[in-house]
Design a protein around this motif. Structure first.
Motif, short mmCIF file in Angstrom:
data_model
loop_
_atom_site.label_atom_id
_atom_site.label_comp_id
_atom_site.label_asym_id
_atom_site.label_seq_id
_atom_site.Cartn_x
_atom_site.Cartn_y
_atom_site.Cartn_z
N GLY A 31 26.90 -17.85 -41.00
CA GLY A 31 25.78 -17.96 -41.55
C GLY A 31 25.51 -18.54 -42.85
O GLY A 31 26.15 -17.85 -43.79
N ARG A 32 24.35 -19.02 -43.04
CA ARG A 32 23.84 -19.32 -44.32
C ARG A 32 22.77 -18.24 -44.61
O ARG A 32 21.47 -18.58 -44.52
CB ARG A 32 23.29 -20.77 -44.43
CG ARG A 32 22.88 -21.52 -45.72
CD ARG A 32 22.19 -22.80 -45.49
NE ARG A 32 21.21 -23.28 -46.63
CZ ARG A 32 21.55 -24.13 -47.38
NH1 ARG A 32 22.75 -24.67 -47.51
NH2 ARG A 32 20.79 -24.42 -48.40
N ILE A 33 23.28 -17.17 -44.70
CA ILE A 33 22.39 -15.95 -44.43
C ILE A 33 22.87 -14.96 -45.36
O ILE A 33 24.12 -14.79 -45.85
CB ILE A 33 22.32 -15.70 -43.00
CG1 ILE A 33 21.09 -14.63 -42.82
CG2 ILE A 33 23.63 -15.18 -42.58
CD1 ILE A 33 20.88 -14.46 -41.31
N ALA A 34 22.24 -13.77 -45.74
CA ALA A 34 22.28 -12.49 -46.45
C ALA A 34 22.95 -13.07 -47.89
O ALA A 34 23.72 -12.38 -48.44
CB ALA A 34 23.16 -11.85 -45.68
N GLY A 35 21.99 -13.86 -48.51
CA GLY A 35 22.34 -14.19 -49.99
C GLY A 35 21.81 -15.43 -50.40
O GLY A 35 22.11 -15.98 -51.49
N GLN A 36 21.47 -16.22 -49.57
CA GLN A 36 20.96 -17.79 -49.83
C GLN A 36 19.51 -17.64 -50.68
O GLN A 36 18.58 -18.14 -50.00
CB GLN A 36 21.04 -18.72 -48.78
CG GLN A 36 20.73 -19.97 -48.92
CD GLN A 36 21.59 -20.89 -49.86
OE1 GLN A 36 22.59 -20.36 -50.22
NE2 GLN A 36 21.24 -21.69 -50.67
N ALA A 46 20.37 -5.36 -46.10
CA ALA A 46 19.61 -5.06 -45.00
C ALA A 46 19.97 -6.11 -44.08
O ALA A 46 19.95 -5.94 -42.81
CB ALA A 46 18.16 -4.95 -45.44
N THR A 47 19.85 -7.40 -44.43
CA THR A 47 20.30 -8.48 -43.42
C THR A 47 21.68 -8.35 -42.79
O THR A 47 21.75 -8.39 -41.58
CB THR A 47 20.17 -9.89 -44.17
OG1 THR A 47 18.98 -10.09 -44.83
CG2 THR A 47 20.36 -11.03 -43.18
N LEU A 48 22.67 -7.94 -43.57
CA LEU A 48 23.92 -7.84 -42.94
C LEU A 48 24.07 -6.74 -42.13
O LEU A 48 24.67 -6.79 -41.13
CB LEU A 48 25.08 -7.79 -44.16
CG LEU A 48 25.41 -8.86 -44.79
CD1 LEU A 48 26.20 -8.66 -46.17
CD2 LEU A 48 25.96 -9.84 -43.98
#
Length: 437
Positions: free
Chosen positions: A95-100, A151-153
């Motif tokens: 995922g391009r997620i939880a930090g982008q 929170a996303t992770l």
């Protein structure tokens, strides 16, 4: 060379406080998980797997809701199932997620109606609202990045291990507005075939754990160096440094200077890392980056993410592939067909054409097959929502449609229908390559 694309914070003491807080915060990911991802990318290097890397252009703090996270995860799960089933290849889900939350900009400033303010550099740095107060870089936002990423992770782990990612849910991932599209109907047919296969497996007593959850990893561009430095830890097992803000981090096209601070930092951490390569990249540039970032030539350590543009990839990519192959580089190659194909529509919106995006992916596959190397993956900006940001696709979105649901704070993303359509087209490319092989 100094650090490019860094915010200028007006309050040094506030920055010190934020960094000190991050340095004492628990890791967001663990070194062993990073090693697991590295081993999976090594499979990609050997031509035995395919990477699907996708998510928002720029995440926002307001977007950290259960619905938004689930929707992004859902479209990635759907795409991965299509690629695995129709393309007959294992898929590494990234995922391009939880930090982008940070974005590089071509200019430090933005002017509207004669008013000039600092450019919006993502929620990690400043606010999107075009006001003087909003656009002042605020180091407390780095702590907010950490908290929102945590929170996303937490949500992602709950979804991927708590039953939502179970293959038996393959039908429920297809929402009504997707199901009514041609790609959605093709997906429904495939889901029925998978369901029948699962019933057979259950009947003969086979129920492997891989049916009930997925390994899902996160990644982002390592842009704001204060954040990445503060979240670099020494692993107790190996005494080696890992960036525990994400499983994989990458260097962008604007920050890949060989003597720059971003390349220097990532050369020391043990995570799998990526580098964006645009049309100005020479074969010698690629070799020099590989020598700096992966001197041991370890498979799974380094991924080159190419972003040439549909009109340049067929000419520009083969020389890089040929040189890397001749030198025996262990590198995964994946295609970012988004960033080289952005233009301004007549309506004034920044957009991308679905046809251009697919043409670049096809050019990526053509280049690899001409050289005899493995087209290892796809890096896509997408959303799990029914937005109208990229023109074309099965829904035939036009310039006039863009204002209906244009929600991105930065670059245009594929919506769910376009993402699923892309997955089928790429799966066909994979299957065609295996047939020729």
């Amino acid at each position: 060379m100094g650090a490019a694309q860094q915010p200028t914070y007006p309050d040094a003491s506030a920055l010190d406080l934020a960094v000190d807080r991050l340095r004492t915060s628990p890791p967001l990911v663990f070194a062993g998980e990073c090693d697991d991802l590295k081993s999976k990318i090594a499979d990609v290097v050997r031509g035995e797997a395919f990477i699907l890397q996708g998510g928002d252009c720029a995440e926002t703090f307001a977007g950290v809701t259960a619905d938004n996270v689930r929707n992004k995860l859902r479209v990635l799960l759907q795409m991965a199932v299509v690629l695995t089933y129709a393309g007959s290849v294992p898929v590494v889900k990234l995922g391009r997620i939880a930090g982008q939350y940070a974005k590089p900009r071509s200019s430090d400033f933005e002017t509207r109606d004669g008013v000039t303010l600092p450019a919006y550099r993502g929620d990690a740095v400043n606010g999107y609202d075009f006001t003087e107060a909003s656009r002042i870089p605020d180091p407390q936002r780095l702590v907010d990045v950490y908290n929102n990423s945590a929170a996303t992770l937490n949500l992602v782990r709950a979804f991927t291990t708590g039953g939502y990612a179970d293959l038996r849910q393959v039908h429920t991932w297809n929402t009504d507005f997707v199901r009514s599209s041609p790609a959605g109907r093709r997906y429904e047919k495939m889901a029925a075939e998978i369901e029948k296969a699962l019933e057979f497996m259950t009947a003969i007593g086979a129920d492997p754990k891989e049916f009930h959850g997925v390994d899902f990893y996160n990644s982002h561009e390592a842009l704001v160096l204060e954040y990445e430095h503060a979240l670099t830890r020494i692993d107790s097992r190996t005494n080696a440094p890992y960036d525990v803000s994400a499983h994989m981090v990458w260097i962008g096209e604007r920050t890949r200077q060989l003597s720059g601070a971003h390349v220097e930092l990532l050369s020391h951490i043990q995570n799998p890392i990526g580098v964006k390569l645009g049309p100005t990249t020479s074969p010698d540039d690629a070799l020099a980056l590989a020598a700096k970032l992966n001197p041991a030539n370890e498979a799974g350590r380094l991924t080159f993410i190419t972003r040439f543009g549909a009109g340049k990839i067929r000419e520009g990519l083969p020389p890089l592939l040929e040189k890397a192959k001749a030198e025996g580089l262990n590198v995964a190659w994946i295609c970012d067909p988004m960033h080289g194909n952005t233009f301004e529509a007549t309506s004034g919106y920044k957009t991308r054409s679905f046809d251009d995006v697919i043409d670049e992916v096809q050019g990526f596959f053509d280049a690899h097959r001409s050289v005899g190397t493995w087209p290892g993956g796809l890096h896509v900006e997408l959303t799990g929502d029914d937005v109208t940001e990229c023109v074309g696709g099965g829904e035939m979105l036009s310039d006039e449609d863009l204002n209906q649901r244009y929600e991105s704070v930065c670059d245009p993303r594929l919506n769910r229908v376009q993402s699923l359509e892309m997955a089928f087209l790429v799966a066909d490319m994979l299957a065609a390559g295996r047939t020729r092989a």
